[in-house]
Structure formats: structure tokens, C-alpha cells
Design a protein around this motif. Sequence first.
Motif, PDB file in Angstrom:
ATOM      1  N   ALA A  90       0.886  -1.088   0.007  1.00 22.67           N
ATOM      2  CA  ALA A  90       0.107   0.091   0.001  1.00 22.67           C
ATOM      3  C   ALA A  90       0.833   1.148   0.154  1.00 22.67           C
ATOM      4  O   ALA A  90       0.448   2.274  -0.620  1.00 22.67           O
ATOM      5  CB  ALA A  90      -0.856  -0.011   1.062  1.00 22.67           C
ATOM      6  N   VAL A  94       2.216   1.865  -3.702  1.00 19.33           N
ATOM      7  CA  VAL A  94       1.276   2.230  -4.465  1.00 19.33           C
ATOM      8  C   VAL A  94       0.765   3.655  -4.123  1.00 19.33           C
ATOM      9  O   VAL A  94       0.639   4.434  -5.090  1.00 19.33           O
ATOM     10  CB  VAL A  94      -0.208   1.379  -4.372  1.00 19.33           C
ATOM     11  CG1 VAL A  94      -1.275   1.797  -5.071  1.00 19.33           C
ATOM     12  CG2 VAL A  94       0.289  -0.158  -4.818  1.00 19.33           C
ATOM     13  N   VAL A 137      -4.756  -1.603   0.326  1.00 16.49           N
ATOM     14  CA  VAL A 137      -4.233  -0.641  -0.745  1.00 16.49           C
ATOM     15  C   VAL A 137      -5.174   0.364  -0.822  1.00 16.49           C
ATOM     16  O   VAL A 137      -4.905   1.496  -0.626  1.00 16.49           O
ATOM     17  CB  VAL A 137      -3.768  -1.230  -2.028  1.00 16.49           C
ATOM     18  CG1 VAL A 137      -3.593  -0.388  -3.266  1.00 16.49           C
ATOM     19  CG2 VAL A 137      -2.606  -2.149  -1.958  1.00 16.49           C
ATOM     20  N   VAL A 161      -4.712  -5.369  -8.267  1.00 16.68           N
ATOM     21  CA  VAL A 161      -3.933  -6.004  -7.284  1.00 16.68           C
ATOM     22  C   VAL A 161      -4.025  -7.533  -6.931  1.00 16.68           C
ATOM     23  O   VAL A 161      -4.963  -7.959  -7.023  1.00 16.68           O
ATOM     24  CB  VAL A 161      -3.897  -5.277  -5.893  1.00 16.68           C
ATOM     25  CG1 VAL A 161      -3.777  -3.902  -5.982  1.00 16.68           C
ATOM     26  CG2 VAL A 161      -5.394  -5.468  -5.176  1.00 16.68           C
TER      27      VAL A 161
END
Length: 210
Positions: free
Chosen positions: A14, A17, A45, A126
Motif C-alpha cells: 500500500a 502504491v 491498498v 492488485v
Amino acid sequence: MIFADRDEAGRLLAEAVADQVRRRPGPAPLVLALPRGGVPIGVRVAARVGAELDLVIARKIGLPSRPEFGVGAIAEDGPPVFADNYDPAEFSDVVAEERAELSRRVREYRGDRPPPDPTGREVVVVDDGLATGVTARAALRWLRTRNPHRLLFAAPVCSPQARDNLAGDADTVICLSAPPAFRAVGQWYEDFTQLTDADVDRALRGFAST
């Protein structure tokens, strides 16, 4: 890098990202998890980047003699996508079986809800890992036809070849680890418990209630 479990992997992914998602006016980013293993990752995430969470549903197409060996995949209502050197005509029966299972999972996970609309949005697909990459490729290609503003793929661990092969399908590929000795996703997790449809449902309901 060995992850304790999908929750730890999701928390670490996370952060990576969040560094890549571009904030822009309009709808929030959209995180689409590949069930089942990608869902706990997607929860972490989406929470970190303030995104809507949903699913992109795909099925692996395996060799008839080795079903676990993925040579192709289908996503939602998209066409089959195959790795190089495989003739799609030879897999028509397997494709039909997997499309039936995909339809069942769409009904199980989504019910009467329409599929998420990625049009004009920052979209992050993901999963818990990338082995051959063919399932991710099918998902990304299906999503590309639906006109996202930008399309990213993220996973905690990837085979180097699969990561590189996705470069033409995603605008950005995020992998925390791409070990050269990659054999299977599960070898990079201490706890790689197989998830059920009920696990997916609980994770999505839990995210929706936060």
C-alpha cells in the motif's frame, strides 16, 4: 523478502502504491482485487490511498494434463488471453469450463451489482503475487477496453519475467520483490492459507463498513 501473510504484504504494498497513484479531480481511484488471494491485499491498498474497492474477476486456463499450470486466462466478459506458443483453438473445452466457473464467481461475489466502471479513473489491479502473469494480463486487457485514465498493476512479489511482460499492458507495474529464484507465489509467504469465497465476502463487507 518473505512476507508473514497477505495482511503484512498488503500494508507494505500500500505504501508503494500510494507513492504512484496520482490524485486528480473527479472520482476517487479504483482498486480492483483479483480474487481470491488479491482481496486482503486490495483492502490494505484501497484504505491507504482512499480508493473505492471492488473486484476484477478472472480465471486461469490450465493445460488439460496440468490444470495448475496457467497458459491463459479470461477476465469478466473479455476474450481468452494466452501465453506465447499456445494455440487457443486447442483449449476451447477448457475455456468453456472456466467461463462457466467465472460466471458463477461473478454471481457469488457481485450478485446484482454491475461491474465497476473504470472510465476516466486511476485504476490499480492488485494480487498477492505474479507467477506467469497471464491472469493479470487478461484482467488488464479487459480493463483497458473500458477506458481508464491510468492503469496500474501491483503485487508484493513477482517473477521477474512476468513483471517485465506486463509492461505493455499496465502503465505502471509495482512489485516489492522480484526474486530471480521465483518458483511459486506461496514460497514468499510464511502463511499462504488458501482463501474461500466466504473469506472474500467478509473482507469486502468489512471494508465497506469502515
